[in-house]
Design an enzyme around this catalytic site. Sequence first.
Site, PDB file in Angstrom:
ATOM      1  N   ASP A  38       0.878  -1.173   0.000  1.00  0.00           N
ATOM      2  CA  ASP A  38       0.000   0.000   0.000  1.00  0.00           C
ATOM      3  C   ASP A  38       0.915   1.224   0.000  1.00  0.00           C
ATOM      4  O   ASP A  38       2.144   1.100   0.135  1.00  0.00           O
ATOM      5  CB  ASP A  38      -0.905   0.003   1.240  1.00  0.00           C
ATOM      6  CG  ASP A  38      -1.857   1.200   1.260  1.00  0.00           C
ATOM      7  OD1 ASP A  38      -2.344   1.588   0.177  1.00  0.00           O
ATOM      8  OD2 ASP A  38      -2.099   1.768   2.340  1.00  0.00           O
ATOM      9  N   SER A  39       0.317   2.409  -0.104  1.00  0.00           N
ATOM     10  CA  SER A  39       1.129   3.627  -0.078  1.00  0.00           C
ATOM     11  C   SER A  39       1.718   3.881   1.307  1.00  0.00           C
ATOM     12  O   SER A  39       2.674   4.634   1.438  1.00  0.00           O
ATOM     13  CB  SER A  39       0.252   4.821  -0.475  1.00  0.00           C
ATOM     14  OG  SER A  39      -0.824   4.925   0.432  1.00  0.00           O
ATOM     15  N   TYR A  81      -1.047   8.271  -2.499  1.00  0.00           N
ATOM     16  CA  TYR A  81      -1.201   7.938  -3.918  1.00  0.00           C
ATOM     17  C   TYR A  81      -2.470   8.590  -4.490  1.00  0.00           C
ATOM     18  O   TYR A  81      -2.579   8.855  -5.669  1.00  0.00           O
ATOM     19  CB  TYR A  81      -1.355   6.416  -4.088  1.00  0.00           C
ATOM     20  CG  TYR A  81      -0.086   5.601  -4.037  1.00  0.00           C
ATOM     21  CD1 TYR A  81       1.129   6.150  -3.619  1.00  0.00           C
ATOM     22  CD2 TYR A  81      -0.111   4.262  -4.414  1.00  0.00           C
ATOM     23  CE1 TYR A  81       2.272   5.365  -3.571  1.00  0.00           C
ATOM     24  CE2 TYR A  81       1.038   3.473  -4.384  1.00  0.00           C
ATOM     25  CZ  TYR A  81       2.226   4.030  -3.956  1.00  0.00           C
ATOM     26  OH  TYR A  81       3.350   3.258  -3.921  1.00  0.00           O
ATOM     27  N   CYS A  91      -4.286  -1.543  -1.756  1.00  0.00           N
ATOM     28  CA  CYS A  91      -4.483  -0.117  -1.976  1.00  0.00           C
ATOM     29  C   CYS A  91      -5.562   0.023  -3.035  1.00  0.00           C
ATOM     30  O   CYS A  91      -5.424  -0.516  -4.138  1.00  0.00           O
ATOM     31  CB  CYS A  91      -3.170   0.493  -2.468  1.00  0.00           C
ATOM     32  SG  CYS A  91      -3.327   2.204  -3.004  1.00  0.00           S
ATOM     33  N   THR A 144      -6.520   2.754  -4.572  1.00  0.00           N
ATOM     34  CA  THR A 144      -6.099   3.649  -5.655  1.00  0.00           C
ATOM     35  C   THR A 144      -5.278   2.874  -6.683  1.00  0.00           C
ATOM     36  O   THR A 144      -5.509   2.973  -7.895  1.00  0.00           O
ATOM     37  CB  THR A 144      -5.265   4.813  -5.068  1.00  0.00           C
ATOM     38  OG1 THR A 144      -5.935   5.323  -3.912  1.00  0.00           O
ATOM     39  CG2 THR A 144      -5.075   5.918  -6.073  1.00  0.00           C
ATOM     40  N   GLU A 195      -2.108   8.303   8.790  1.00  0.00           N
ATOM     41  CA  GLU A 195      -0.647   8.158   8.813  1.00  0.00           C
ATOM     42  C   GLU A 195      -0.049   8.830  10.051  1.00  0.00           C
ATOM     43  O   GLU A 195       0.937   8.375  10.604  1.00  0.00           O
ATOM     44  CB  GLU A 195      -0.021   8.772   7.551  1.00  0.00           C
ATOM     45  CG  GLU A 195      -0.258   7.978   6.270  1.00  0.00           C
ATOM     46  CD  GLU A 195       0.545   6.678   6.190  1.00  0.00           C
ATOM     47  OE1 GLU A 195       1.698   6.645   6.654  1.00  0.00           O
ATOM     48  OE2 GLU A 195       0.002   5.691   5.664  1.00  0.00           O
ATOM     49  N   CYS A 234     -10.982   2.851   0.893  1.00  0.00           N
ATOM     50  CA  CYS A 234      -9.553   3.140   1.018  1.00  0.00           C
ATOM     51  C   CYS A 234      -9.085   2.351   2.232  1.00  0.00           C
ATOM     52  O   CYS A 234      -9.756   2.376   3.273  1.00  0.00           O
ATOM     53  CB  CYS A 234      -9.320   4.639   1.224  1.00  0.00           C
ATOM     54  SG  CYS A 234      -7.603   5.037   1.648  1.00  0.00           S
ATOM     55  N   HIS A 269      -6.846   2.849   4.274  1.00  0.00           N
ATOM     56  CA  HIS A 269      -6.509   3.648   5.459  1.00  0.00           C
ATOM     57  C   HIS A 269      -7.747   3.911   6.333  1.00  0.00           C
ATOM     58  O   HIS A 269      -7.611   4.159   7.527  1.00  0.00           O
ATOM     59  CB  HIS A 269      -5.943   5.022   5.054  1.00  0.00           C
ATOM     60  CG  HIS A 269      -4.497   5.013   4.683  1.00  0.00           C
ATOM     61  ND1 HIS A 269      -4.035   4.518   3.488  1.00  0.00           N
ATOM     62  CD2 HIS A 269      -3.403   5.450   5.352  1.00  0.00           C
ATOM     63  CE1 HIS A 269      -2.715   4.673   3.435  1.00  0.00           C
ATOM     64  NE2 HIS A 269      -2.310   5.233   4.550  1.00  0.00           N
TER      65      HIS A 269
END
Length: 271
Positions: free
Chosen positions: A13-14, A45, A76, A78, A154, A186, A188
């Site tokens: 993932d990002s 991303y 991810c 995206t 994050e 997403c 996250h």
Amino acid sequence: MSELQNLPIGVFDSGLGGLTVVRAIRELLPGENIIYLGDSARVPYGTRSRSTVVSYARNCAQFLVSKRLKMLVVACNTASAVALPTLREEIGMPVLGVIAAGARAVARTGVLRVGVIGTVGTVQSGTYIREISARVPNCQVVQEAAPLFVPLAEEGWIDGEVPVLAATRYLEPLAKAKIDVLMLGCTHYPLLISPIRTALEKLGCGAEVVDSATAMADEVKRTLKENDLQRGFQNPGELTCYVTDLPDSFQEVSTRFLGQSPGAVKKVDIR
Ligand code: DGL
């Protein structure tokens, strides 16, 4: 057990978000070894162009494949929205993406009014609308980009008035559209489940909240079985984590999130 069955599953993932998928895979398949890569040097991303995300996703996949894998999971949304065909063409192993899994989770609820929140890239790609409509033809899908959730997750800023305020702003149009299910599009976003629920309550919206992690883990299990790649449970599988920047902050937030330390987090350059 064959040498192939013993190989790890690669997940990327990002940043931290893909750990929501790692957690679900480990719960369902505790014997599997997992190598996780968070591209923390280039997160987010979701605000970048399609071609940039494809090139980042290729870098991540190439790094993980160089460690020898039996399967790649794109944790991810995206990257799944724009890079899956490229990765499948280039990599000689099963490559799974989270959006189809998320759409299956939505279809399972049987509702006809769905709200999807995701990054700008995921929302603009229209992939959720296509994947959900293919499974539930009469479904009305309303989307909203929620880009601030990624930096909040994050940072580990997952409680209190700031995330609740952001969630309330993002979810207001979906509550007005009277959605019955809210899809967290997403990886996250499950980290912000508490402010998301508080915001839905404030908005008087009783939508059920679903994410793709459990459905993704089910698909990993099915695909391993179909390809005779299951490791089984001799002993607990290992989790190895790599990031492209800031290993210490990844370790701190991920320990809180996984409920256990992810072990030593190594910094790598994948470009
Ligand atoms: N967690 C990712 C997703 O599911 C990426 C978020 C981002 O980097 O913008 O889309």
